[in-house]
Design a protein around this motif. Structure first.
Motif, PDB file in Angstrom:
ATOM      1  N   THR A  96       0.800  -1.217   0.000  1.00  0.00           N
ATOM      2  CA  THR A  96       0.000   0.000   0.000  1.00  0.00           C
ATOM      3  C   THR A  96       0.842   1.281   0.000  1.00  0.00           C
ATOM      4  O   THR A  96       0.280   2.373   0.017  1.00  0.00           O
ATOM      5  N   LEU A  97       2.175   1.146  -0.010  1.00  0.00           N
ATOM      6  CA  LEU A  97       3.032   2.327  -0.036  1.00  0.00           C
ATOM      7  C   LEU A  97       4.019   2.231  -1.205  1.00  0.00           C
ATOM      8  O   LEU A  97       4.814   1.288  -1.272  1.00  0.00           O
ATOM      9  N   PRO A  98       3.985   3.208  -2.108  1.00  0.00           N
ATOM     10  CA  PRO A  98       4.906   3.172  -3.241  1.00  0.00           C
ATOM     11  C   PRO A  98       6.365   3.162  -2.784  1.00  0.00           C
ATOM     12  O   PRO A  98       6.748   3.937  -1.905  1.00  0.00           O
ATOM     13  N   ILE A 113      15.657   0.249   1.475  1.00  0.00           N
ATOM     14  CA  ILE A 113      14.641   0.953   0.703  1.00  0.00           C
ATOM     15  C   ILE A 113      14.232   2.205   1.478  1.00  0.00           C
ATOM     16  O   ILE A 113      14.236   2.208   2.705  1.00  0.00           O
ATOM     17  N   THR A 114      13.897   3.243   0.737  1.00  0.00           N
ATOM     18  CA  THR A 114      13.457   4.488   1.352  1.00  0.00           C
ATOM     19  C   THR A 114      12.139   4.891   0.709  1.00  0.00           C
ATOM     20  O   THR A 114      12.007   4.851  -0.514  1.00  0.00           O
ATOM     21  N   PHE A 115      11.179   5.225   1.555  1.00  0.00           N
ATOM     22  CA  PHE A 115       9.865   5.576   1.036  1.00  0.00           C
ATOM     23  C   PHE A 115       9.211   6.566   1.987  1.00  0.00           C
ATOM     24  O   PHE A 115       9.744   6.865   3.062  1.00  0.00           O
ATOM     25  N   ARG A 122      -2.165   1.694   9.861  1.00  0.00           N
ATOM     26  CA  ARG A 122      -1.454   0.421  10.001  1.00  0.00           C
ATOM     27  C   ARG A 122      -1.271  -0.180   8.615  1.00  0.00           C
ATOM     28  O   ARG A 122      -2.246  -0.418   7.913  1.00  0.00           O
ATOM     29  N   TYR A 123      -0.031  -0.378   8.223  1.00  0.00           N
ATOM     30  CA  TYR A 123       0.283  -0.854   6.884  1.00  0.00           C
ATOM     31  C   TYR A 123       0.866  -2.264   6.969  1.00  0.00           C
ATOM     32  O   TYR A 123       1.917  -2.466   7.572  1.00  0.00           O
ATOM     33  N   THR A 134       4.667 -12.026   8.333  1.00  0.00           N
ATOM     34  CA  THR A 134       4.034 -10.715   8.245  1.00  0.00           C
ATOM     35  C   THR A 134       4.508  -9.810   9.390  1.00  0.00           C
ATOM     36  O   THR A 134       5.009 -10.271  10.404  1.00  0.00           O
ATOM     37  N   ALA A 135       4.315  -8.537   9.195  1.00  0.00           N
ATOM     38  CA  ALA A 135       4.568  -7.533  10.227  1.00  0.00           C
ATOM     39  C   ALA A 135       3.646  -6.356   9.908  1.00  0.00           C
ATOM     40  O   ALA A 135       2.861  -6.415   8.958  1.00  0.00           O
ATOM     41  N   THR A 136       3.739  -5.316  10.709  1.00  0.00           N
ATOM     42  CA  THR A 136       2.898  -4.145  10.483  1.00  0.00           C
ATOM     43  C   THR A 136       3.730  -2.881  10.667  1.00  0.00           C
ATOM     44  O   THR A 136       4.431  -2.746  11.671  1.00  0.00           O
ATOM     45  N   LEU A 137       3.649  -1.995   9.694  1.00  0.00           N
ATOM     46  CA  LEU A 137       4.208  -0.657   9.877  1.00  0.00           C
ATOM     47  C   LEU A 137       3.116   0.214  10.470  1.00  0.00           C
ATOM     48  O   LEU A 137       2.035   0.351   9.884  1.00  0.00           O
TER      49      LEU A 137
END
Ligand SMILES: [Cu+2]
Length: 140
Positions: A96-98, A113-115, A122-123, A134-137
């Protein structure tokens, strides 16, 4: 005398490296090694460097990420993603994040990676190779 003390120094060094390897070998990353629990549930808070929020994340031998939650504020985020020797390959993907996607990283390799994450929320983070990895940002 000189060679004897050199040898003793070498033995001490080997012992230290062996101990270090044993300590890090259980797959902890960064600050979360100490509590010894399953590190996939650990929460990582970003380290800020030059205005960039930085996470060191390991794709582990046991097919988990080294942190279950990555907690940051809106802004620029860098993930230094690495896979230890002896592991299956992994990747780190936030659909969900470019830009928040690594290639498939082989054992012994890493990729940064940088974004940008501008909205709180919650991503989900996944490894596309391992179901359940899995994890969550979490953007506060
Ligand atoms: Cu994986």
């Amino acid at each position: 005398m000189t060679s004897r003390s050199t040898r003793n120094g070498l033995v001490a060094l080997v012992a230290a490296v062996t101990l270090l390897t044993a300590l890090t070998g259980c797959g902890g990353g960064g600050d979360d090694m100490a509590h010894g629990g399953p590190s996939a549930t650990a929460t990582l808070t970003a380290t800020v460097s030059d205005g960039v929020q930085v996470f060191d994340v390991v794709g582990q031998v046991n097919q988990t990420f080294s942190a279950g939650e990555l907690v940051a504020h809106p802004g620029t985020i860098r993930v230094n993603f690495s896979v230890p020797n002896g592991s299956a390959p992994h990747n780190f993907v936030i659909d969900t994040l470019p830009g928040a996607t690594t290639r498939i990283v082989a054992a012994g390799q890493s990729q940064s990676i940088t974004f940008t994450a501008s909205k709180p929320g919650r991503y989900p983070v996944v490894c596309t190779l391992h179901k359940g990895m899995t994890a969550t940002l979490v953007i506060l």
